[in-house]
Design an enzyme around this catalytic site. Structure first.
Site, mmCIF file in Angstrom:
data_model
loop_
_atom_site.group_PDB
_atom_site.id
_atom_site.type_symbol
_atom_site.label_atom_id
_atom_site.label_comp_id
_atom_site.label_asym_id
_atom_site.label_seq_id
_atom_site.Cartn_x
_atom_site.Cartn_y
_atom_site.Cartn_z
ATOM 1 N N LYS A 142 0.889 -1.114 -0.021
ATOM 2 C CA LYS A 142 -0.062 -0.098 -0.071
ATOM 3 C C LYS A 142 1.012 1.274 -0.138
ATOM 4 O O LYS A 142 2.209 1.220 0.039
ATOM 5 C CB LYS A 142 -0.815 0.014 1.361
ATOM 6 N N THR A 162 -9.034 -1.036 0.172
ATOM 7 C CA THR A 162 -9.384 -1.993 -0.817
ATOM 8 C C THR A 162 -8.534 -3.219 -0.995
ATOM 9 O O THR A 162 -8.889 -4.203 -1.406
ATOM 10 C CB THR A 162 -9.508 -1.123 -2.092
ATOM 11 N N LYS A 203 -9.033 -7.162 -1.817
ATOM 12 C CA LYS A 203 -8.257 -8.155 -2.792
ATOM 13 C C LYS A 203 -7.638 -9.319 -2.019
ATOM 14 O O LYS A 203 -7.800 -10.485 -2.579
ATOM 15 C CB LYS A 203 -7.016 -7.462 -3.564
HETATM 16 C C1 LIG Z 1 -5.726 -1.858 -4.474
HETATM 17 C C2 LIG Z 1 -4.494 -0.781 -4.310
HETATM 18 C C3 LIG Z 1 -4.123 0.107 -3.494
HETATM 19 C C4 LIG Z 1 -4.770 0.591 -2.362
HETATM 20 O O1 LIG Z 1 -4.450 -0.428 -1.118
HETATM 21 P P1 LIG Z 1 -4.801 0.057 0.168
HETATM 22 O O2 LIG Z 1 -4.197 -1.139 1.047
HETATM 23 O O3 LIG Z 1 -6.166 -0.172 0.281
HETATM 24 O O4 LIG Z 1 -4.097 1.124 0.427
HETATM 25 C C5 LIG Z 1 -2.975 0.813 -3.723
HETATM 26 N N1 LIG Z 1 -2.159 0.619 -4.865
HETATM 27 C C6 LIG Z 1 -2.398 -0.434 -5.851
HETATM 28 C C7 LIG Z 1 -1.315 -0.710 -6.842
HETATM 29 C C8 LIG Z 1 -3.713 -1.086 -5.596
HETATM 30 O O5 LIG Z 1 -3.692 -2.099 -6.555
#
Ligand SMILES: *Cc1c(COP(=O)(O)O)cnc(C)c1O
Length: 857
Positions: free
Chosen positions: A596, A706, A710
């Site tokens: 993240k 998000t 995933k």
């Molecule tokens: C999903 C995603 C994020 C968001 O990640 P968080 O853990 O929710 O902050 C950031 N960068 C990429 C490349 C992602 O695919």
């Protein structure tokens, strides 16, 4: 000048020339473009359909694209030629659906969602478009016949990184879902020439390189110069009084730029729908300022052009912390002015009665970046279309809804009145009037409460006079939503309490989601096959059906298959990381992933302290090797280039990784990897391989997250705080399949109110003290204590996000993780239940919620 050559408008160097902004297509090229063509040819109003795909047909089209598109022979072609020809071949199979979707939408004249977002973190297009067209197998076989490995061509694509992280990726998931659900949608945004920077490490420190994603050609975009829009900036306003006494105000900008739209296909999943993403690129209005040019100052003339084109040059790499820079405001206004003009003047029928605008469009504001669209619509209606103010306000309020994405006060965007007034004088006037009328409403609702009036004003007085964009969005928007249940509640209670008292019905929640197409079906082919073999393929567009998987959690042979999938995903990941980053990682260890953006509130340092404490336990002999559950920890994170502490944290993670990985005493037991340049492409490889998902923000700080969704959908278990959508993940997957730790949000508040002193926690927690002392000693930096001081001092003396306060609880939860992982059958059962119970986190469900709670209300 001859009759036929267009006359370039010239801005003289002295007094500003009045320009009509966005009132007509720029005259320069209009005659050359000509009107839309009318003919009775039978093929004129339906696309020439690409024949049904066969391998032979695909090969032929591909070779044709190489010859006639790239101008080369297969035997002479480069990888890039082949990639471009393949992309253009796939594009052909989408084109008929795209043209038909457009025609159908024009004909049906339904209400459209105008998704306004300054960011779209799209990820690679080729794989997604092959998936959407169901051409994966055909294309693979066709390439094989040409002697080409399709995987090599896939790897050739540079992902369009037109976003920073979660917010931009959310927009990309939403437009995917809207296409799959056949909702009329136009995604509006900015075509940055340089997206999020490419991250590399030098001496363990982050180095940013420009992301020149367009340099080798961009086969997925379609420029439309005939739909260019003129956008004004600066200047002043003029008010005149008509004979009947009505006043009319007009903005006279002193400089303009052209917005050129590039269209991108947004295919639904095998449903014949292809929606449009329309991204704007800034171009200079005049190739040259002829007067300056004729005066001999060529350089000066070119400079004016460069200036205008800067607007869409680069994505601001800040995530969560806006910088308030002038160019940023220019970007924001530029893209919303283009988008509103595009919809009102180029998309709606020419005779459309704008009083009915809310029947035809709802603009969803993805955070505050596009909020300047609100005064822009008022300006269009009042100044250009002759609406009375109240009429215009009535329409405007019904055309916008606002999604708030944060809880951090420093992330709430404000623009100084000085800057806004200089760049957009008419908009500032409009904002003032909106505010005046709004504050009257507050006074009526709460007579005598001037404190409240001041608190709620869209105009802040301190530290400087400025416009609070979130307040403006809340005043004007029909709805305001947070992005997870906890976040929406905190939004009502903590961020906008006065507003939720005044208009309780305005506030709602829509929990974020992710698209199962990209993040399961595409990213995790092996799991997808297992799912489809077990419950059929309906889950791809109806993710709740994953529930049907639940009984299989108790089926030993299914669990074995599930573990095989994980193992193979890990093997694939480690092969990639070996080539990509020169990393060698043990196959058997638990894969623990924290990916993240790098931010203090997300607490990568807390994860780092855990690693150091594991390492220390092993090398000091407190824990015997056979007692240790082997782990591989993978980080992925970019830091904003100006965020110094975040960059120091990256340095420290890399330093710790270097020492841990080189220490023979922990070989095979503990490894740390930090592959550079975390992006969507890497996420698609990492997440399917992960066993453990780290979601460890301080409670009350992560709006939703998000990434957490995933991971759960790909069968990783979460270790997480009671924050953002973690709350909902835990409720759905069950306490026993989630590792909860840390303070709750109210506990955080109480702790802070009581006066939080991190040094005290350090003094009274021996394990923490050992861990921090080891870092502070310079053990991981070749004895250099100075190098670790920024992070260590911050933790001991500030620790704004209370990593130390949650340290013990985190370590305790991690030992529960270790124990659980030691029982593979129970772990796999939990992992399967995470998948089975996470269907709620499909962005299709988010879109249904938006439709029900916001767009159709
Ligand atoms: C999903 C995603 C994020 C968001 O990640 P968080 O853990 O929710 O902050 C950031 N960068 C990429 C490349 C992602 O695919």
């Amino acid at each position: 000048m001859s009759e036929n050559s267009p006359t370039p408008p010239v801005v003289s160097d002295g007094a500003p020339q009045p320009v009509t902004v966005s009132d007509e297509s720029p005259s320069t090229d209009a005659r050359r473009i000509g009107p839309a063509f009318r003919t009775s040819h039978p093929l004129a109003s339906g696309p020439v359909v690409q024949p049904a795909p066969t391998v032979d047909g695909f090969v032929e089209t591909f070779l044709g694209e190489l010859n006639y598109g790239q101008g080369t022979l297969l035997s002479q072609s480069t990888l890039n030629d082949q990639y471009l020809a393949l992309a253009r071949t796939v594009r052909r199979y989408l084109m008929a659906d795209w043209l038909e979707t457009g025609a159908r939408r024009r004909h049906a004249q339904q209400k459209t969602v105008g998704y306004l977002s300054a960011e779209y973190l799209l990820g690679r297009q080729l794989g997604n478009n092959l998936l959407a067209t169901n051409l994966q197998d055909v294309a693979e076989e066709a390439m094989r016949r040409c002697g080409i490995d399709i995987a090599t061509l896939r790897a050739q694509e540079v992902e369009p990184g037109l976003g920073n992280g979660g917010l931009g990726r959310l927009a990309a998931c939403f437009v995917d879902s809207l296409a799959t659900m056949d909702v009329p949608t136009i995604g509006y945004g900015i075509r940055y020439e340089y997206g999020i920077f490419r991250q590399t490490f030098e001496d363990d420190r982050q180095v940013e390189l420009p992301d020149s994603w367009l340099s080798l050609g961009s086969p997925w975009e379609f420029p439309h110069p005939e739909r260019q829009v003129l956008v004004g900036f600066g200047g002043s306003t003029e008010t005149s009084t008509a004979a009947d006494g009505t006043q009319h105000t007009r903005w006279v900008p002193d400089w303009t730029v052209l917005g050129m739209p590039y269209h991108y296909m947004v295919p639904g999943f095998r449903n014949g729908v292809v929606n449009t993403l329309r991204l704007w690129s800034a171009r200079a209005t005049h190739a040259f300022d002829l007067q300056i040019f004729n005066a001999g100052d060529y350089t000066q003339a070119v400079r004016a052009q460069t200036f205008a084109e800067n607007i869409s040059k680069v994505l601001y790499p800040e995530d969560s912390t806006p910088q308030g820079k002038e160019l940023r405001l220019q970007q924001q206004y530029f893209f919303v002015a283009c988008s509103l003009h595009d919809f009102i003047d180029n998309t709606l029928p020419a005779d459309f009665d704008l009083h009915r605008l809310p029947e035809r469009i709802v603009f969803q504001l993805n955070d505050t970046h596009p909020v300047i669209a609100i005064p822009e619509l008022m300006r269009i209606l009042v100044d250009r279309k002759g609406f009375a103010w109240d009429e215009a306000w009535e329409v405007t309020q019904r055309c916008f809804a606002y999604t708030c994405h944060t809880l951090l006060p420093e992330a709430l965007e404000v623009w100084s009145v000085e800057l806004l007034g200089r760049l957009l004088p008419r908009h500032l006037e409009i904002i003032y009037r909106i505010n005046e009328e709004f504050l009257e409403q507050v006074r009526e609702a709460f007579p005598g409460d001037e404190m409240r009036v001041r608190r709620m004003s869209v105009i802040a007085e301190h530290p400087e006079r400025s416009v609070r964009m979130a307040y403006l969005a809340t005043v004007a928007g029909a709805k305001v939503n947070g992005v997870a249940e906890l976040h929406s509640q905190l939004l009502r209670d903590k961020v906008l309490p006065d507003f939720s008292q005044l208009w309780p019905e305005k506030f709602t929640n829509v929990t974020n989601g992710v698209t199962p197409r990209r993040f399961v079906r595409l990213a995790n082919r092996r799991l997808s096959e297992l799912l489809t073999d077990t419950i059929g393929e309906g889950w791809v567009t109806d993710l709740d059906r994953l529930r049907e998987l639940e009984p299989y959690a108790d089926d030993a042979s299914f669990r074995e298959e599930f573990r095989r999938v994980k193992r193979e995903n890990k093997e694939r990941l480690y092969r990639l990381l070996a080539v990509r980053d020169g990393l060698r990682l043990p196959q058997e260890a638990m894969l623990d992933v924290m990916v993240k953006r790098l931010h203090e509130y997300k607490r990568q340092t807390l994860k780092l302290l855990h690693i150091v404490s594991l390492y220390d336990d092993l090398v000091s002999g407190r824990v015997a090797p056979e007692e240790m559950t082997p782990r591989t920890v993978v980080f992925g994170a970019k830091a904003a280039p100006g965020y110094h502490l975040a960059k120091e944290i990256i340095f420290l993670v890399n330093s710790v990784a270097g020492v841990v990985n080189a220490d023979p005493r922990v070989q095979g037991l503990l490894s740390v990897a930090f592959p550079a340049n975390y992006n969507v492409t890497l996420a698609e490889k990492l997440i399917p391989a992960a066993d453990l998902s780290e979601q460890i923000s301080l409670a009350g700080k992560e709006a939703s997250g998000t990434g957490n969704m995933k991971f759960a959908l790909n069968g990783a278990l979460t270790i997480g705080t009671d924050d953002g959508a973690n709350v909902e993940i835990r409720r759905l997957v069950g306490d026993e399949n989630f590792f909860l730790f840390g303070m709750t949000e109210p506990e955080v508040e109480r702790r802070r109110a009581a006066g939080y002193t991190p040094a005290e926690v350090y003094e009274t927690t021996p394990a923490l003290r050992r861990t921090i002392d080891l870092v502070a000693s310079g053990h991981f930096t070749g004895g250099d204590r100075q190098a670790v001081a920024p992070v260590v001092d911050n933790l001991l003396h500030e620790d704004a996000f209370m990593a130390l306060a949650d340290f013990s609880s985190y370590l305790e939860a991690q030992s529960r993780v270790d124990a659980a992982y030691a029982d593979p059958e129970a772990w796999t059962r939990s992992a399967i239940l995470n998948v089975a119970r996470s269907g709620f986190f499909s962005s299709d469900r988010s879109m249904r919620d938006y439709l029900e709670r916001i767009w159709h209300s």
